[in-house]
Design a protein around this motif. Structure first.
Motif, PDB file in Angstrom:
ATOM      1  N   PHE A 126       1.214  11.366   4.674  1.00 43.15           N
ATOM      2  CA  PHE A 126       0.588  10.076   4.401  1.00 43.15           C
ATOM      3  C   PHE A 126      -0.856  10.243   3.951  1.00 43.15           C
ATOM      4  N   ASP A 127      -1.535  11.252   4.484  1.00 36.36           N
ATOM      5  CA  ASP A 127      -2.978  11.390   4.286  1.00 36.36           C
ATOM      6  C   ASP A 127      -3.359  11.571   2.823  1.00 36.36           C
ATOM      7  N   ALA A 128      -2.673  12.479   2.121  1.00 37.91           N
ATOM      8  CA  ALA A 128      -3.056  12.778   0.737  1.00 37.91           C
ATOM      9  C   ALA A 128      -2.809  11.585  -0.167  1.00 37.91           C
ATOM     10  N   VAL A 129      -1.669  10.916   0.007  1.00 33.96           N
ATOM     11  CA  VAL A 129      -1.357   9.757  -0.835  1.00 33.96           C
ATOM     12  C   VAL A 129      -2.345   8.627  -0.569  1.00 33.96           C
ATOM     13  N   PHE A 130      -2.633   8.375   0.693  1.00 33.13           N
ATOM     14  CA  PHE A 130      -3.556   7.294   1.046  1.00 33.13           C
ATOM     15  C   PHE A 130      -4.974   7.586   0.567  1.00 33.13           C
ATOM     16  N   THR A 131      -5.420   8.829   0.695  1.00 35.65           N
ATOM     17  CA  THR A 131      -6.811   9.169   0.396  1.00 35.65           C
ATOM     18  C   THR A 131      -7.056   9.322  -1.098  1.00 35.65           C
ATOM     19  N   ILE A 132      -6.150   9.972  -1.814  1.00 36.32           N
ATOM     20  CA  ILE A 132      -6.405  10.301  -3.217  1.00 36.32           C
ATOM     21  C   ILE A 132      -6.087   9.133  -4.141  1.00 36.32           C
ATOM     22  N   THR A 133      -4.935   8.509  -3.980  1.00 38.21           N
ATOM     23  CA  THR A 133      -4.514   7.466  -4.919  1.00 38.21           C
ATOM     24  C   THR A 133      -4.299   6.106  -4.273  1.00 38.21           C
ATOM     25  N   ALA A 134      -4.340   6.026  -2.939  1.00 38.85           N
ATOM     26  CA  ALA A 134      -4.056   4.780  -2.228  1.00 38.85           C
ATOM     27  C   ALA A 134      -2.688   4.218  -2.608  1.00 38.85           C
ATOM     28  N   GLY A 135      -1.747   5.126  -2.901  1.00 40.70           N
ATOM     29  CA  GLY A 135      -0.390   4.708  -3.216  1.00 40.70           C
ATOM     30  C   GLY A 135      -0.208   4.113  -4.589  1.00 40.70           C
ATOM     31  N   GLY A 136      -1.242   4.097  -5.415  1.00 39.06           N
ATOM     32  CA  GLY A 136      -1.132   3.519  -6.748  1.00 39.06           C
ATOM     33  C   GLY A 136      -0.614   4.503  -7.771  1.00 39.06           C
ATOM     34  N   LEU A 137      -0.371   4.005  -8.970  1.00 43.48           N
ATOM     35  CA  LEU A 137       0.026   4.818 -10.125  1.00 43.48           C
ATOM     36  C   LEU A 137       1.328   5.579  -9.875  1.00 43.48           C
ATOM     37  N   GLY A 138       2.240   4.971  -9.117  1.00 44.56           N
ATOM     38  CA  GLY A 138       3.541   5.579  -8.889  1.00 44.56           C
ATOM     39  C   GLY A 138       3.547   6.726  -7.905  1.00 44.56           C
ATOM     40  N   THR A 139       2.570   6.794  -7.010  1.00 36.98           N
ATOM     41  CA  THR A 139       2.518   7.887  -6.034  1.00 36.98           C
ATOM     42  C   THR A 139       2.888   7.440  -4.618  1.00 36.98           C
ATOM     43  N   ALA A 140       3.271   6.195  -4.445  1.00 32.21           N
ATOM     44  CA  ALA A 140       3.582   5.693  -3.103  1.00 32.21           C
ATOM     45  C   ALA A 140       4.877   6.322  -2.604  1.00 32.21           C
ATOM     46  N   ASN A 141       4.777   7.177  -1.612  1.00 26.85           N
ATOM     47  CA  ASN A 141       5.984   7.735  -1.000  1.00 26.85           C
ATOM     48  C   ASN A 141       6.446   6.809   0.122  1.00 26.85           C
ATOM     49  N   LEU A 142       7.518   7.202   0.805  1.00 24.56           N
ATOM     50  CA  LEU A 142       8.106   6.312   1.799  1.00 24.56           C
ATOM     51  C   LEU A 142       7.175   6.057   2.989  1.00 24.56           C
ATOM     52  N   PRO A 143       6.487   7.059   3.538  1.00 24.17           N
ATOM     53  CA  PRO A 143       5.543   6.748   4.636  1.00 24.17           C
ATOM     54  C   PRO A 143       4.455   5.761   4.224  1.00 24.17           C
ATOM     55  N   TYR A 144       3.930   5.901   2.996  1.00 22.77           N
ATOM     56  CA  TYR A 144       2.899   4.948   2.566  1.00 22.77           C
ATOM     57  C   TYR A 144       3.497   3.562   2.350  1.00 22.77           C
ATOM     58  N   THR A 145       4.714   3.495   1.834  1.00 24.62           N
ATOM     59  CA  THR A 145       5.359   2.203   1.651  1.00 24.62           C
ATOM     60  C   THR A 145       5.627   1.528   2.991  1.00 24.62           C
ATOM     61  N   ILE A 146       5.978   2.318   3.992  1.00 26.21           N
ATOM     62  CA  ILE A 146       6.156   1.765   5.338  1.00 26.21           C
ATOM     63  C   ILE A 146       4.837   1.190   5.847  1.00 26.21           C
ATOM     64  N   TYR A 147       3.752   1.911   5.612  1.00 28.51           N
ATOM     65  CA  TYR A 147       2.430   1.416   6.005  1.00 28.51           C
ATOM     66  C   TYR A 147       2.125   0.082   5.321  1.00 28.51           C
ATOM     67  N   GLN A 148       2.385   0.004   4.026  1.00 28.76           N
ATOM     68  CA  GLN A 148       2.137  -1.242   3.311  1.00 28.76           C
ATOM     69  C   GLN A 148       3.023  -2.373   3.834  1.00 28.76           C
ATOM     70  N   THR A 149       4.285  -2.075   4.052  1.00 27.84           N
ATOM     71  CA  THR A 149       5.211  -3.105   4.516  1.00 27.84           C
ATOM     72  C   THR A 149       4.846  -3.613   5.897  1.00 27.84           C
ATOM     73  N   PHE A 150       4.386  -2.717   6.755  1.00 27.33           N
ATOM     74  CA  PHE A 150       4.100  -3.094   8.143  1.00 27.33           C
ATOM     75  C   PHE A 150       2.733  -3.762   8.278  1.00 27.33           C
ATOM     76  N   TYR A 151       1.684  -3.148   7.724  1.00 26.24           N
ATOM     77  CA  TYR A 151       0.330  -3.622   7.986  1.00 26.24           C
ATOM     78  C   TYR A 151      -0.188  -4.611   6.947  1.00 26.24           C
ATOM     79  N   GLN A 152       0.391  -4.603   5.755  1.00 25.46           N
ATOM     80  CA  GLN A 152      -0.101  -5.513   4.722  1.00 25.46           C
ATOM     81  C   GLN A 152       0.861  -6.674   4.488  1.00 25.46           C
TER      82      GLN A 152
END
Length: 313
Positions: free
Chosen positions: A247-273
């Motif tokens: 989760f750390d690299a995706v969140f820190t470098i791209t914030a899940g944008g530009l087609g880099t959102a993996n499943l852990p980051y998508t779970i974070y978005q779905t749950f907290y946002q």
């Protein structure tokens, strides 16, 4: 003449059972703590995943069965995040294993300063993941003062181009930028596992092959690679277990944008946002089940390694 008393059969009497429980008793607190920390939250997550539950509308919570799991498979964004997770994990693990093997072969040789070089190569794995991602984002990828653009400007300046283009690495190649940072961080892990395999290789077999006239490539192909098969499997499986949850690299470098959102980051978005607790829990259960499957293979490889080492001893 009195008969001697019959010998008592060895059985599991009360004293034997008491000793067995006394031996296991020190492990009970750790077992209880493990169940409380891992299993109870997973059961709660599994329970929540069966509900249509949005925290912004708590009164509308309703039992939905397996509909959240169907959404995980059919929803376009979630399906893309699953594909991104598979691509990210496969790329990072394969490249890390190949580079780790090359570095292990290098470190396995004796040369001056080998201990210092080994320490430098291990260092990326010891860094905090967020710190490593921040370093790549600002120290290397920054289009204004990053080292990559500085090196690119110096290289193109050798050919007379005084004002080279300054590429924005994260914008131009976002997924590759995340993969590069993870490969840099996980290659030392693969190197350590494969180095252990190389150092456990029987020297008498290598010496016999050398005396029979086998070349370096033949020894590597027919002796070293078969010996390292279990270690390669172990590194691949353990790397996949950890990278698939990254989760750390995706969140820190791209914030899940530009087609880099993996499943852990998508779970974070779905749950907290989006506050979709049921859907996020279902996606989390999918990740856990996938990780358990991979971990099962990893444990089998580890047990086979221990069995091989025990048979040699």
């Amino acid at each position: 003449m009195s008969r001697p008393p019959a010998p008592r059969r060895a059985g599991r009497g009360p004293s034997v059972r008491a000793r067995a429980w006394a031996t296991r008793a020190p492990l009970l607190p750790a077992l209880i703590f493990l169940i409380a920390v891992t299993q109870l939250p997973f059961v709660a997550t599994l329970f929540i995943s069966l509900f249509d539950w949005n925290s912004l509308a708590p009164d509308e919570r309703a039992f939905s069965g397996l509909s959240n799991y169907k959404t995980v498979v059919t929803d376009e964004s979630l399906r893309e995040s699953i594909l991104t997770t598979i691509l990210l994990t496969a790329t990072v693990v394969i490249v890390s294993v190949v580079l780790g093997l090359l570095l292990a072969l290098l470190i396995n040789r004796k040369f001056m300063g080998r201990g210092f070089v080994r320490t430098l190569l291990i260092t990326p794995f010891l860094l905090v993941p967020v710190s490593a991602a921040l370093m790549w984002k600002h120290l290397l990828y920054n289009p204004e003062y990053g080292l990559l653009n500085g090196g690119w400007a110096w290289f193109t300046g050798l050919f007379g181009d005084s004002t080279p283009a300054q590429p924005d690495w994260i914008t131009d190649m976002p997924l590759l930028a995340v993969e590069a940072s993870l490969v840099w961080q996980w290659t030392p892990f693969m190197m350590l596992i494969l180095l252990a395999g190389l150092q456990s290789q029987p020297l008498d077999m290598m010496e016999a092959a050398r005396l029979d006239g086998a070349g370096t490539w033949q020894m590597f192909r027919f002796l070293t690679v078969p010996h390292l098969r279990r270690y390669l499997e172990l590194g691949t499986l353990l790397g996949a277990i950890y990278v698939v949850q990254n989760f750390d690299a995706v969140f820190t470098i791209t914030a899940g944008g530009l087609g880099t959102a993996n499943l852990p980051y998508t779970i974070y978005q779905t749950f907290y946002q989006a506050h979709e607790y049921g859907l996020a829990s279902a996606a989390g259960v999918v990740v856990v089940i996938g990780t358990i499957v991979i971990a099962t293979f990893a444990l089998r490889v580890v047990s086979s390694l221990f069995s091989e080492e025990a048979s040699r001893a």
